[in-house]
Design a protein around this motif. Structure first.
Motif, PDB file in Angstrom:
ATOM      1  N   GLN A  71       0.837  -1.187   0.000  1.00 31.71           N
ATOM      2  CA  GLN A  71       0.000   0.000   0.000  1.00 31.71           C
ATOM      3  C   GLN A  71       0.881   1.249   0.000  1.00 31.71           C
ATOM      4  O   GLN A  71       1.840   1.350   0.767  1.00 31.71           O
ATOM      5  CB  GLN A  71      -0.896   0.019   1.243  1.00 31.71           C
ATOM      6  N   TRP A  72       0.550   2.171  -0.897  1.00 29.70           N
ATOM      7  CA  TRP A  72       1.230   3.463  -0.904  1.00 29.70           C
ATOM      8  C   TRP A  72       0.263   4.531  -1.407  1.00 29.70           C
ATOM      9  O   TRP A  72      -0.303   4.393  -2.483  1.00 29.70           O
ATOM     10  CB  TRP A  72       2.486   3.442  -1.783  1.00 29.70           C
ATOM     11  N   GLN A  73       0.073   5.569  -0.621  1.00 30.30           N
ATOM     12  CA  GLN A  73      -0.790   6.686  -0.975  1.00 30.30           C
ATOM     13  C   GLN A  73      -2.181   6.215  -1.406  1.00 30.30           C
ATOM     14  O   GLN A  73      -2.760   6.708  -2.380  1.00 30.30           O
ATOM     15  CB  GLN A  73      -0.163   7.524  -2.094  1.00 30.30           C
ATOM     16  N   GLY A  74      -2.700   5.236  -0.665  1.00 26.79           N
ATOM     17  CA  GLY A  74      -4.050   4.776  -0.931  1.00 26.79           C
ATOM     18  C   GLY A  74      -4.189   3.818  -2.095  1.00 26.79           C
ATOM     19  O   GLY A  74      -5.313   3.432  -2.440  1.00 26.79           O
ATOM     20  N   ARG A  75      -3.084   3.418  -2.711  1.00 24.45           N
ATOM     21  CA  ARG A  75      -3.133   2.488  -3.834  1.00 24.45           C
ATOM     22  C   ARG A  75      -2.342   1.232  -3.491  1.00 24.45           C
ATOM     23  O   ARG A  75      -1.366   1.278  -2.748  1.00 24.45           O
ATOM     24  CB  ARG A  75      -2.531   3.116  -5.099  1.00 24.45           C
ATOM     25  N   THR A  76      -2.760   0.115  -4.075  1.00 23.32           N
ATOM     26  CA  THR A  76      -2.005  -1.127  -3.961  1.00 23.32           C
ATOM     27  C   THR A  76      -1.081  -1.204  -5.171  1.00 23.32           C
ATOM     28  O   THR A  76      -1.546  -1.287  -6.322  1.00 23.32           O
ATOM     29  CB  THR A  76      -2.938  -2.342  -3.913  1.00 23.32           C
ATOM     30  N   ILE A  77       0.219  -1.164  -4.917  1.00 25.62           N
ATOM     31  CA  ILE A  77       1.215  -1.004  -5.966  1.00 25.62           C
ATOM     32  C   ILE A  77       2.117  -2.240  -6.017  1.00 25.62           C
ATOM     33  O   ILE A  77       2.555  -2.742  -4.974  1.00 25.62           O
ATOM     34  CB  ILE A  77       2.085   0.252  -5.703  1.00 25.62           C
ATOM     35  N   PRO A  78       2.424  -2.729  -7.236  1.00 22.95           N
ATOM     36  CA  PRO A  78       3.369  -3.852  -7.347  1.00 22.95           C
ATOM     37  C   PRO A  78       4.811  -3.378  -7.160  1.00 22.95           C
ATOM     38  O   PRO A  78       5.227  -2.389  -7.771  1.00 22.95           O
ATOM     39  CB  PRO A  78       3.137  -4.373  -8.763  1.00 22.95           C
ATOM     40  N   PHE A  79       5.558  -4.080  -6.318  1.00 20.81           N
ATOM     41  CA  PHE A  79       6.970  -3.771  -6.117  1.00 20.81           C
ATOM     42  C   PHE A  79       7.790  -4.982  -6.546  1.00 20.81           C
ATOM     43  O   PHE A  79       7.764  -6.035  -5.906  1.00 20.81           O
ATOM     44  CB  PHE A  79       7.249  -3.446  -4.639  1.00 20.81           C
ATOM     45  N   PHE A  80       8.508  -4.826  -7.655  1.00 17.72           N
ATOM     46  CA  PHE A  80       9.441  -5.858  -8.092  1.00 17.72           C
ATOM     47  C   PHE A  80      10.712  -5.765  -7.246  1.00 17.72           C
ATOM     48  O   PHE A  80      11.049  -4.712  -6.712  1.00 17.72           O
ATOM     49  CB  PHE A  80       9.786  -5.690  -9.569  1.00 17.72           C
ATOM     50  N   PHE A  81      11.413  -6.877  -7.127  1.00 15.77           N
ATOM     51  CA  PHE A  81      12.680  -6.942  -6.391  1.00 15.77           C
ATOM     52  C   PHE A  81      12.487  -6.473  -4.939  1.00 15.77           C
ATOM     53  O   PHE A  81      13.235  -5.645  -4.422  1.00 15.77           O
ATOM     54  CB  PHE A  81      13.766  -6.111  -7.087  1.00 15.77           C
ATOM     55  N   ASP A  82      11.465  -7.000  -4.302  1.00 17.58           N
ATOM     56  CA  ASP A  82      11.161  -6.672  -2.913  1.00 17.58           C
ATOM     57  C   ASP A  82      11.406  -7.933  -2.085  1.00 17.58           C
ATOM     58  O   ASP A  82      10.537  -8.798  -1.963  1.00 17.58           O
ATOM     59  CB  ASP A  82       9.707  -6.212  -2.799  1.00 17.58           C
ATOM     60  N   SER A  83      12.591  -8.051  -1.513  1.00 16.32           N
ATOM     61  CA  SER A  83      12.969  -9.283  -0.823  1.00 16.32           C
ATOM     62  C   SER A  83      12.590  -9.281   0.652  1.00 16.32           C
ATOM     63  O   SER A  83      12.772 -10.287   1.337  1.00 16.32           O
ATOM     64  CB  SER A  83      14.485  -9.501  -0.946  1.00 16.32           C
ATOM     65  N   ALA A  84      12.061  -8.147   1.150  1.00  9.72           N
ATOM     66  CA  ALA A  84      11.685  -8.074   2.571  1.00  9.72           C
ATOM     67  C   ALA A  84      10.288  -7.460   2.709  1.00  9.72           C
ATOM     68  O   ALA A  84      10.115  -6.401   3.301  1.00  9.72           O
ATOM     69  CB  ALA A  84      12.707  -7.250   3.346  1.00  9.72           C
ATOM     70  N   PRO A  85       9.274  -8.138   2.178  1.00  9.26           N
ATOM     71  CA  PRO A  85       7.935  -7.542   2.156  1.00  9.26           C
ATOM     72  C   PRO A  85       7.315  -7.350   3.532  1.00  9.26           C
ATOM     73  O   PRO A  85       6.354  -6.589   3.675  1.00  9.26           O
ATOM     74  CB  PRO A  85       7.127  -8.529   1.312  1.00  9.26           C
ATOM     75  N   ASP A  86       7.849  -8.020   4.531  1.00  8.62           N
ATOM     76  CA  ASP A  86       7.318  -7.843   5.882  1.00  8.62           C
ATOM     77  C   ASP A  86       7.872  -6.603   6.575  1.00  8.62           C
ATOM     78  O   ASP A  86       7.333  -6.163   7.591  1.00  8.62           O
ATOM     79  CB  ASP A  86       7.609  -9.079   6.735  1.00  8.62           C
TER      80      ASP A  86
END
Length: 459
Positions: A71-86
Motif C-alpha cells: 500500500q502506498w498513498q491509498g493504492r495497492t502497488i506492485p513492487f518488483f525486487f522486494d525481498s523483505a515484504p514484511d
C-alpha cells in the motif's frame, strides 16, 4: 512472430548504471531538489535503497520474479525486487536518514528501460511487442504509472532528509500537468470504401454505385485536416499532425498512406496552418535506417528544408533492439510511439517523458520519448477493447487522474478519419467528451517540441 537477433550481445547492467539512469529521471520529475545522496548500502548514502535484484540484470531473462504488493498513498502497488515484504516500506533513521526496504531503483529501471521487450522474443503480426506478453498485462497494472509511485516513495524519503517538501515540475503557464493532442494522417481519401464494400456484400448495387459516384465527384469526408485543426483549437489546444510519406504497401501487404504526400502537401499545409508537423514513418522503417532517413528527407524537402522534430511509427511499430538507435543517429528530438495498441495506459509504467535506455552503450539515449497514452483505435477495434461509446470516458478517467496526480503528460492520438460524423463508436463525439474533461482539469496543451524545450530549459 519472434524478435530479430540481438545487434550484439549486451553486457550486464550494474547497480551503478541502474542508479544513474533512474535518478536522472527522478531529478527531472521535481523542481529544485537540494543535494542528497541516494544509493545502495555499499555507498553509505543518506537514503539507502535495498539492493535486491541479485543476478537478474546480469542475464537476459525478460521477466523478474513476481512482485509483492504494498500500500502506498491509498493504492495497492506492485513492487518488483522486494525481498523483505514484511518490513515497512520506509524505515526512518535519525539525522534525516532513511532506508527503503524494496529495491525501487531496480524496479524502476526494469520498467522504464523496457527491459521486458528488449529481451523477450514475443512479437505480434506487425512485429510489435504485444501487450499480452507484458508484465503490465500479467499483473494488471497498465493504467497505473508504477514508476511514478516508486518516485513518490523516494520523494518522501528525500523530504525527510532535507526537511522540506518537494514540488512536481510545472508546465507552461505554471500548469500542474500537460496534454499533447496528436493525429496520425494515414488516410485522406478512403471514407467511401467501407460503405461501398458493405453495399457490395449486401448485393445493393444501387447504393454501391452511389458511393462510387460520390467518391469521384464530391469532397471526401476524411479530407478534413482544416476541420480537425479548428476543432482542437476551439478547446484552446493545438494539434500535432504526423504525415506518412509512403503510399505504397509494405512488403508484407500492410497498407501505408492512401495519399501521395507530394501531390497533397500544398493543400495539407494550408489546411493545418501553423500546427506542428511530425514524421509518421512507414511500416518497416523501425528497423530500416536507410528507408527511415529517406522518408524524413522527403518530408523535409516538402517543408522547404525544415526537418520534423518528432516522429511516430505507423502501426506503432517499434523494435527495441534497433529503433531507438536509429532515432538518435538521425537526430530526432522526440518520439511518441511507445504505447500499447491493445490497451490505453503506460507501456513503460511512467506518465512523464523520458529518455529510453541504450542497452549497448549503457546510458540514456539523447531523444525524448513522449509516451502515447490513449489511441482512438484502441477504444473500439475488433482486436482491441471494443468499448461502447458510453464506456470510454469512465474507462479513461482513472488513468487521466493518475497523470494529473503526478504532473505528467497525457498524449492522445485521434486519427483524422475518426472525426468523421458517421463514426459513432470512437468518433468526434467521443473526442469532444474527452476534450471537455481535459479542459475541465486545466492542463497546459503543448506540442511535442514544446515539451522538449520546456524540459531542456528546466535542466
Amino acid at each position: 512472430m519472434t524478435a530479430p537477433p540481438f545487434p550484439c550481445s549486451p553486457v550486464p547492467v550494474s547497480p551503478e548504471i541502474r542508479l544513474t539512469y533512474v535518478l536522472q529521471h527522478f531529478w527531472q520529475a521535481y523542481e529544485a531538489v537540494p543535494p542528497v545522496s541516494i544509493g545502495y548500502p555499499s555507498h553509505q548514502p543518506q537514503i539507502e535503497v535495498a539492493e535486491a535484484a541479485g543476478p537478474f540484470f546480469e542475464q537476459q531473462h525478460p521477466y523478474p520474479p513476481a512482485p509483492t504488493w504494498r500500500q502506498w498513498q491509498g493504492r495497492t502497488i506492485p513492487f518488483f525486487f522486494d525481498s523483505a515484504p514484511d518490513n515497512p516500506l520506509i524505515e526512518w533513521r535519525p539525522n534525516g536518514q532513511a532506508i527503503i526496504h524494496a529495491d525501487i531503483i531496480s524496479a524502476a529501471f526494469y520498467l522504464l528501460s523496457g527491459w521486458q521487450e528488449y529481451f523477450s522474443e514475443e512479437r505480434d503480426q506487425h512485429g510489435r511487442f504485444p501487450y499480452s506478453a507484458s508484465v503490465q498485462h500479467r499483473y494488471n497494472f497498465v493504467t497505473i504509472p508504477v514508476v511514478n509511485y516508486y518516485f513518490d516513495v523516494l520523494k518522501t524519503a528525500v523530504e525527510h532528509a532535507i526537511g522540506q517538501p518537494l514540488r512536481l515540475r510545472r508546465w507552461a503557464g505554471k500548469a500542474t500537468w500537460a496534454c499533447c493532442i496528436t493525429h496520425d494522417i494515414d488516410n485522406l481519401y478512403s471514407a467511401w470504401k467501407a460503405p461501398a464494400k458493405a453495399a457490395l456484400r449486401q448485393g445493393n448495387l444501387r447504393h454501391f454505385g452511389r458511393q462510387l459516384w460520390q467518391h469521384f465527384t464530391t469532397h471526401d469526408t476524411w479530407d478534413n485536416l482544416s476541420q480537425v485543426q479548428q476543432m482542437v483549437a476551439e478547446y484552446g489546444a493545438k494539434s500535432t499532425f504526423f504525415f506518412l510519406p509512403e503510399y505504397r504497401k509494405a512488403a508484407n501487404g500492410t497498407p501505408n498512406a492512401d495519399y501521395n504526400i507530394q501531390k497533397v502537401w500544398a493543400h495539407a499545409a494550408t489546411a493545418i496552418s501553423s500546427a506542428e508537423v511530425g514524421l509518421h514513418a512507414s511500416v518497416g522503417t523501425n528497423t530500416q535506417g536507410g528507408q527511415l532517413k529517406e522518408e524524413g528527407h522527403r518530408l523535409q524537402r516538402l517543408r522547404n528544408g525544415v526537418k520534423a522534430d518528432g516522429i511516430r511509427f505507423h502501426y506503432l511499430s517499434w523494435e527495441p533492439r534497433i529503433t531507438p538507435g536509429l532515432l538518435d543517429e538521425l537526430l530526432y528530438t522526440y518520439d511518441s510511439t511507445l504505447g500499447f495498441a491493445e490497451h490505453f495506459g503506460f507501456r513503460n509504467s511512467y506518465c512523464l517523458p523520458f529518455h529510453p535506455f541504450d542497452f549497448q552503450q549503457r546510458n540514456a539515449f539523447l531523444f525524448l520519448e513522449i509516451p502515447l497514452n490513449v489511441m482512438d483505435a484502441t477504444l473500439h477495434h475488433p482486436r482491441y477493447l471494443q468499448l461502447a461509446p458510453e464506456e470510454i470516458a469512465p474507462a479513461l478517467t482513472p488513468m487521466l487522474q493518475e497523470i494529473e496526480r503526478f504532473g505528467g503528460v497525457c498524449t492522445v492520438l485521434w486519427h483524422n478519419e475518426n472525426f468523421d460524423p458517421a463514426n459513432t463508436h470512437n468518433g468526434p463525439q467521443e473526442f469532444h467528451t474527452l476534450m471537455q474533461y481535459l479542459c475541465s482539469r486545466n492542463p497546459a496543451f503543448l506540442h511535442g517540441q514544446d515539451i522538449v524545450l520546456h524540459l531542456e530549459a528546466e535542466k
